[in-house]
Design an enzyme around this catalytic site. Structure first.
Site: not given
Ligand SMILES: NC(=O)c1ccc[n+]([C@@H]2O[C@H](COP(=O)([O-])OP(=O)(O)OC[C@H]3O[C@@H](n4cnc5c(N)ncnc54)[C@H](O)[C@@H]3O)[C@@H](O)[C@H]2O)c1
Length: 450
Positions: A223-224, A292-293, A301, A356
Site C-alpha cells: 500500500r501507500g 517498509a517503515g 519521556a 523514527y
Molecule cells: N507518508 C509520509 O508522509 C512519509 C513521509 C516520510 C517518510 N515516509 C516513509 O515512506 C515509507 C512508506 O510510507 P507509507 O506512508 O507508504 O507507509 P504505510 O504505513 O502506508 O506503508 C508501509 C508498508 O510497510 C509494510 N511493513 C511494515 N513493517 C514491515 C515489515 N516488518 N516487513 C515487511 N513489510 C513491512 C506495511 O505492511 C505497509 O504495507 C516508510 O518508510 C515511511 O517511513 C513516509
C-alpha cells in the site's frame, strides 16, 4: 486523502478570498502521465557557460521548442523578454562563475524570466562542486549558488521548482538523465535541492522504458508509497518483486496480479528473513528499494522499549542486514541500485519521533558511509527523504498538525505517493549511478530542516 483547501484556493471565490487575506495559495501541480514521451511540454530556455552547449546537444530530445538567452548566444533562437513564449523549463550553466563579480550573471539571467514562467515550470542551475575546486574564490562563488538557488526556489510561484546540480568531471554525459527528471513533472514536488552528479559508466538504453531488463525488489509494497513505487518501476519497464508482511498478503497479491509481478509475503524482521529472501531471489536483483517503515510515536519521556525497538528494527536494522546479505551473496548484481526511504524527520527531527527520526537519519548515514565501497562494484546507494505525503500514515495525524505539515513548504501542499515513486525510479536508472551517498528530499522545499 484529498486536500480540500487546494480545491477551495483554486475556486474563483476562494482564489480572491485567499489573496485578500494573505493565506497560502497552493496550485495544482502538474504530474507525469503514463504514456507521455517528452519531458518538457513547452519552451525550454538554455543559457550560461560551457555546459549549456552540452545540454543543447540533446535538448531536442526534451522538447521541440528550444531558446537561448544571454550575452553568449547558442545555436538556438534567441528568447526575448516580453516577446518570447512562456517558459516551461530553464537551464542556466553557472559552472564557469569563479569570482564574486561574476555572480551578478545570476541576477541578469534570471530576473527577466521570472514573470514569463509557465505553470509548473522547472528550473535547473548547473555548477561545479566547491570541494573539488582548488581556487578558494571559485569555490566560494560555486557555493554561493547554493544560497541563491534555495532562495530563488522559495520565490517561485505557480508550482515552479528549482534545483542546483553540481556536475563532476566526466559526469556531463549523465546530464540528459538528470534533466529528463528535474525538468519534467516527474520532479513536481522536489524543489530547492542540491544534487551532485559524478561520472558513471552505465547509461539508459531506451528512455520510454529506462528500467527494461532490470529486476527490482520493493519492500512494504502492499500500500501507500511502496505500492506507488512498484507501479512506477513497472511502468518504467522493470520486473518487479513485491514484498510485505504476511498480514498484507491479500493486498500484495492483488497488486502483483495487476502489475504482472511476483510477491513475497515476509516480515523483514523475521529471524530467518535474510535466508528466506535470498532463497526467493535465485536470479538476483538489480534494484532494491527499502520502503517498509513504521511509526510508534511518543515523546522520549513516555517511549516504551517496545516502541523504540520496533521502529529501529523495521526502519534501520532490517535494511542494513538485508542489504549486506544481498551484497555478500551476490544477489544484488554489480551496477545495482539501493534506495532507502528516509524522511525529513531524520533531517530536521520531530517532536514525538526520537525513535523514527533516529532510524531515518541512520539510513541517510548508511547511504553516505556505504557509497564509496559499493561504488567499486558500480552500485549506488541513496536515501530519499519524503516530506508530508498524502497516505494512510499521514491521514492519521491530527487536523491542525496535518494542515501545518502540508502548508509549511514552498509549494504549500503535501506531495502524493507518485512524487516519491518518481524519485525512486529515477535513482534506479542505470545512469543514476552518477548519484550516490546522497539524500534526495521530496518535500516541496519543506521549511523543516531546510
Ligand atoms: N507518508 C509520509 O508522509 C512519509 C513521509 C516520510 C517518510 N515516509 C516513509 O515512506 C515509507 C512508506 O510510507 P507509507 O506512508 O507508504 O507507509 P504505510 O504505513 O502506508 O506503508 C508501509 C508498508 O510497510 C509494510 N511493513 C511494515 N513493517 C514491515 C515489515 N516488518 N516487513 C515487511 N513489510 C513491512 C506495511 O505492511 C505497509 O504495507 C516508510 O518508510 C515511511 O517511513 C513516509
Amino acid at each position: 486523502m484529498s486536500d480540500r483547501y487546494i480545491d477551495f484556493a483554486n475556486s474563483s471565490l476562494g482564489h480572491r478570498l485567499v489573496a485578500a487575506i494573505g493565506l497560502p495559495s497552493p496550485v495544482r501541480l502538474e504530474r507525469w502521465q503514463a504514456g507521455r514521451l517528452r519531458p518538457v511540454d513547452g519552451a525550454l530556455l538554455i543559457g550560461g557557460g560551457p555546459l549549456a552547449a552540452k545540454v543543447l546537444a540533446f535538448a531536442n530530445k526534451l522538447t521541440e521548442a528550444i531558446f537561448s538567452y544571454g550575452p553568449e548566444p547558442l545555436v538556438a533562437p534567441a528568447w526575448i523578454p516580453g516577446h518570447g513564449p512562456k517558459l516551461k523549463a530553464v537551464v542556466f550553466d553557472a559552472s564557469a562563475l569563479a569570482h564574486t563579480d561574476q555572480l551578478k550573471q545570476l541576477r541578469e539571467f534570471f530576473q527577466p524570466l521570472l514573470k514569463n514562467l509557465d505553470h509548473s515550470a522547472h528550473l535547473v542551475i548547473l555548477g561545479r562542486a566547491p570541494q573539488n575546486l582548488s581556487d578558494p574564490f571559485a569555490a566560494s562563488a560555486q557555493r554561493a549558488l547554493e544560497g541563491f538557488s534555495r532562495s530563488l526556489a522559495k520565490e517561485l510561484r505557480n508550482g515552479g521548482t528549482l534545483q542546483l546540480l553540481y556536475v563532476g568531471d566526466g559526469a556531463e554525459d549523465q546530464l540528459e538523465g538528470a534533466l529528463r527528471f528535474f525538468l519534467s513533472p516527474k520532479s513536481a514536488y522536489i524543489s530547492g535541492q542540491v544534487i551532485r552528479l559524478e561520472a558513471c559508466t552505465t547509461q539508459v538504453q531506451d528512455w520510454t522504458r529506462p528500467l527494461a531488463g532490470h529486476k527490482a525488489l520493493v519492500t512494504g509494497a502492499a500500500r501507500g508509497i511502496g505500492a506507488s513505487i512498484a507501479e512506477t518501476l513497472a511502468r518504467d519497464g522493470a520486473e518487479v518483486i513485491l514484498l510485505d508482511v504476511p498480514q498484507a498478503k491479500a493486498d500484495l497479491d492483488a497488486l502483483a496480479a495487476r502489475l504482472g509481478a511476483r510477491s513475497i509475503a515476509l516480515d523483514i524482521c523475521a529471524e530467518d528473513a535474510t535466508t528466506q529472501l535470498i532463497e526467493q531471489l535465485p536470479n538476483g536483483i538489480d534494484i532494491v528499494v527499502h520502503n517498509a517503515g513504521i511509526t510508534r510515536d511518543k515523546t522520549l519521556a513516555n517511549m516504551t522499549p517496545q516502541y523504540w525497538d520496533a521502529v529501529l528494527a523495521v526502519n534501520l536494522n532490517a535494511p542494513q542486514v538485508l542489504t549486506k546479505a544481498l551484497l555478500d551473496s551476490g544477489t544484488l548484481h554489480d551496477n545495482g541500485r539501493v534506495v532507502l526511504l528516509a524522511s525529513i524527520s531524520g533531517i530536521a527531527g520531530n517532536r514525538g519521533q526520537t525513535n523514527y527520526a533516529a532510524s531515518k537519519a541512520g539510513l541517510i548515514g548508511l547511504a553516505q558511509a556505504w557509497a564509496p565501497l559499493l561504488g567499486e562494484r558500480g552500485i549506488s546507494i541513496n536515501a530519499v527523504a519524503p516530506g508530508f505525503i498524502e497516505t494512510q500514515m499521514t491521514a492519521h495525524i491530527p487536523f491542525a498538525l496535518r494542515e501545518a505539515g502540508r502548508r509549511m513548504s514552498s509549494l504549500g501542499q503535501g506531495g502524493i505517493p507518485q512524487d516519491v515513486a518518481e524519485a525512486v525510479a529515477w535513482l534506479g536508472q542505470p545512469g543514476s549511478g552518477a548519484v550516490s551517498g546522497q539524500a534526495l528530499r521530496v518535500c516541496g522545499q519543506s521549511l523543516l530542516g531546510a
